[in-house]
Design an enzyme around this catalytic site. Sequence first.
Site, PDB file in Angstrom:
ATOM      1  N   CYS B  84       0.997  -1.505  -0.035  1.00 17.52           N
ATOM      2  CA  CYS B  84      -0.216  -0.343   0.133  1.00 17.52           C
ATOM      3  C   CYS B  84       0.903   1.328   0.045  1.00 17.52           C
ATOM      4  O   CYS B  84       0.588   1.798  -0.191  1.00 17.52           O
ATOM      5  CB  CYS B  84      -0.667  -0.400   1.105  1.00 17.52           C
ATOM      6  SG  CYS B  84      -1.277  -1.316   1.529  1.00 17.52           S
ATOM      7  N   CYS B 207     -13.229  -0.109   8.042  1.00 26.54           N
ATOM      8  CA  CYS B 207     -12.661  -0.171   7.029  1.00 26.54           C
ATOM      9  C   CYS B 207     -12.714   0.640   5.508  1.00 26.54           C
ATOM     10  O   CYS B 207     -13.852   0.748   5.213  1.00 26.54           O
ATOM     11  CB  CYS B 207     -12.582  -1.986   6.625  1.00 26.54           C
ATOM     12  SG  CYS B 207     -13.022  -2.904   8.270  1.00 26.54           S
ATOM     13  N   LYS B 329      -9.950   5.770   4.071  1.00 25.32           N
ATOM     14  CA  LYS B 329     -10.851   5.076   4.683  1.00 25.32           C
ATOM     15  C   LYS B 329     -12.423   5.875   3.884  1.00 25.32           C
ATOM     16  O   LYS B 329     -13.745   4.493   3.349  1.00 25.32           O
ATOM     17  CB  LYS B 329     -11.285   6.088   5.854  1.00 25.32           C
ATOM     18  CG  LYS B 329     -12.802   5.925   6.264  1.00 25.32           C
ATOM     19  CD  LYS B 329     -12.930   4.211   6.735  1.00 25.32           C
ATOM     20  CE  LYS B 329     -14.524   3.970   7.077  1.00 25.32           C
ATOM     21  NZ  LYS B 329     -14.893   3.367   5.590  1.00 25.32           N
ATOM     22  N   HIS B 333      -9.594   3.326  -1.719  1.00 21.38           N
ATOM     23  CA  HIS B 333      -8.314   2.815  -1.943  1.00 21.38           C
ATOM     24  C   HIS B 333      -7.786   2.055  -2.889  1.00 21.38           C
ATOM     25  O   HIS B 333      -7.558   0.876  -1.953  1.00 21.38           O
ATOM     26  CB  HIS B 333      -7.711   1.986  -0.111  1.00 21.38           C
ATOM     27  CG  HIS B 333      -6.491   1.536  -0.149  1.00 21.38           C
ATOM     28  ND1 HIS B 333      -5.140   1.836  -0.378  1.00 21.38           N
ATOM     29  CD2 HIS B 333      -5.804   0.538   0.847  1.00 21.38           C
ATOM     30  CE1 HIS B 333      -4.377   0.920   0.199  1.00 21.38           C
ATOM     31  NE2 HIS B 333      -4.727   0.801   0.489  1.00 21.38           N
TER      32      HIS B 333
END
Lengths: 386, 386
Positions: B84, B207, B329, B333
Site C-alpha cells: 500500500c 474499514c 477510509k 484505496h
Amino acid sequence: VERKVAVVSAAQTKYGKSPVTARELALTAAADCIDQAGADPKEIGLGVVANCFGVVESQAHLAPILMTQIGNPSAPSFTVESACSSGGSALHIAFAGVRSGLYDTVLCVGVERVTHLPLAKSTEYFSMGSDYSFEGCCGATFPGLYAVMARAHMHERGTKSEDLAAVAVKNHENASMNPKAHLQKRITVDEVLASPLVADPLHFFDCCPFSDGAAAILVTTEEKARKMGGESVEVAASVRTGGPAALQSRERLDSLDAARRAAGLAYRQARITPKDVGFAEVHDCFTIAEVMAIEDLGLVGAKEAPRAAAEGITARDGAIPVNASGGLKAKGHPVGATGLGQVVEVFDQMLARAGTRQVPRSDVGLTHNVGATGGSCAVHVFKRMR
Amino acid sequence: VERKVAVVSAAQTKYGKSPVTARELALTAAADCIDQAGADPKEIGLGVVANCFGVVESQAHLAPILMTQIGNPSAPSFTVESACSSGGSALHIAFAGVRSGLYDTVLCVGVERVTHLPLAKSTEYFSMGSDYSFEGCCGATFPGLYAVMARAHMHERGTKSEDLAAVAVKNHENASMNPKAHLQKRITVDEVLASPLVADPLHFFDCCPFSDGAAAILVTTEEKARKMGGESVEVAASVRTGGPAALQSRERLDSLDAARRAAGLAYRQARITPKDVGFAEVHDCFTIAEVMAIEDLGLVGAKEAPRAAAEGITARDGAIPVNASGGLKAKGHPVGATGLGQVVEVFDQMLARAGTRQVPRSDVGLTHNVGATGGSCAVHVFKRMR
C-alpha cells in the site's frame, strides 16, 4: 563532484529448478553477498528487490520481508518490476540512490521462482510482460514475438538458422563451465536444428529455459568500498531507456531502439568506446536476441553480427567474449534475478574468479538487460577500481 | 548545494468502481497531469509507475506501455511495488532521481484496479501484502491484522469503539465534499457501531473500501518548476523506512515503528517541527490506523490521539486537519494509487483549489503512506515554493 558508485560484493544461487520459495532464494543470495563483503547488515541503507511474479507464491511486499530476514528491518525497501529488465532497473535505482547522497549502501536482490507452475501457467505469466492487450491476449507469447524478429532478421539481413544455432552452442559450452548455470550440457548445431520448432524459425534450443534463482549485489560509494578493503568494481555507467511496448509500433524489427540508445548513452557516461569493452553479458532470451544485442551495442559491425558466434568472434577467446556465463540461454533466466546475475558474472570475471570460463580481457565489462521485446533496456558499464 | 525538488502538477481519476482497465486509468491521470502542467511529454526523463496487482489484468511491464501511450516511448520507466506504500515509494524514487542529477523531470503514476474481481479474490490478493508465510496463509487478512492492533490499543490505551467510529464519521464527511472520492455518503457514529463486525473490534465502516483509480504527479527541479510558470510545491522531505514485516516480530502493537522513524527523519530533513504542519493526509486503511498515525507523526500527543477525531482536533477546522480528502477510509484505496493520491490532495490544498474542504493553514502539508501493517512507510513534507 559526482560520487563514484561501486559494487563491493556479488553472489547468486544456482539457477535451475528450486524446491524452496522465492523468499528463501532471495535470502540465500543476499546473505552470501553480505557475508562475502564482510558487511554489517545494519549498514545497508536501502534494499531494492527485483521480482516480477511473486504473486504466484502469494507474496507481494517481498522487500521488507527480506530486510527483516537479513537483520535490518528498519531499512527502507521496495520491489521494482520492468519485466525481464527488473534486475538492471534495480541497479539503476541503487545507482541513483547513491549518486543522490540519500543512501551510502544499497542491497539489490533479484529473484524469481516459476518452475513449480505448470508450463502453460508460466507461459501465461511471462506473456504478461508483453503489451497484453495487443500481443499476449492474441496468443503472441514471447517465443512468437522473438520469432517475428528472427524472421525479419533472416529476411533483411540473410541471417540463417545455423547462425542462430551457433549462439546456442557457444552459450551452452560456456554454461558447461559454470557451476551456477541451469543447463550445463553441451549441444551441437545439428541438435539445435533437429530440436522441435517452438515458433518458426526458433527451435527449442534457440529459447532460454524458465529458471528459478536469485542474485544479489552490494552497491556503495567509492569511499566506503575502499574502507571495506575487499576488491570492488566501479559502476562507470548506469543507463535505463525505453522503447515502444508492442512490436506493431516499431519502425524496424531487426534491432532494439532502446538498446541502441542505452549503449550510446552508456559509452558517453563511462567515457569509453565499444572497442574498450573487454567482455559483455547480453540479454539472449532467444538466440536472435544476442545477434541483435551485439550489433545494437556496437560490439561487432552490422555485417559481422549474424555470423559472430559461428565465426568465434564472441567466443570466450574471441575478439569480444559474449555471455561467458552461458547467458540467459544456458545459465538460465529467473526473470527478476537475470539483470543482477549478469552483474555477478561481470564481478567474478573482473576479480578473476571465473575459473575455466575466465575471459582474457576483464578490465571493462558491460551488461545489457532487456525488458520483454525491448520496451525497456538497461545497460551498465563496469571498470576496475583504480 | 542540493537540488530542490518540486511537484508542478497533480491529477487523479475519480476513485471507485472502474469499468476500464488499469492501463486506461493510468493514462487518464497521466494525461490530465501533463496537460495541467502544460508540459511536453518528451520532457519527461523517467516514468515511475506504482502498482501492486497488475497481473490480475494480465499486464506486467505496465510502465513502458504508459510511456508509449503518453507519447514518450523512449523514456525509461519501471514499476515499483511496496504494497500500500507503492505510491510513496514512487515519489521517493523520483526524488532520488532528481536529486542525483540523473533526471530533471519524473512522472509518477499510481494505479490499481481490483473491484472487477470477486470479493474473496481481491481479499486474497491484498493478503499477499502481509508476511504471507506467517499471516496471510493462516487466514490473517488485513482486517484481522489491524483488528489485533485495535484490540491492543483498546487494552493498553483505553481507546473505545466510539473513538474509532468518530474517525470514520469525520472522513466520510470530508469525502462528501470531494467529487473524486469513492464513498461520498455521510455516516453517523451509530451507523458505524451498528454495522457488521468484519474483524472484532473493527466494524464494516471502520474499514476502507477496495477501490479502482489512478493518481499522477509531475516532479522536477525547482529551476524547471519556475520556468514552467505555474504554481508548484516543494518536496521538503522525502523519507522511506521499513519495519518488521510480520506483527509477531513487533515490540509493540499500538504504534508503527517505521512511521515514527520516518516522521523524525522527515521533520529533520524539512527543518520543521510537527507544530509547523498545517494539515496531513495519513494512511487510514482502518480507523485505528489513523489513530496510530497522528500519534506516530507527533501531530497530537499520546493522550489526545484516541479522542482526536471525536473531539474535533483533526476536523477540517480543527487544530490539525487530517484526511481532508476523506482519506483511504472514504476517498478510497486503489492500492498503487493511494500514496500519490495523497500528494494530489496536498497539492490541491496548497494551491487553494480544494473547494469546500479547503483547510485553513495550507503552507506546510504532510503525507504518510504505510505498506501493509507497517513493513514499509513513506513520509513526505511539502512546503509552498517561495
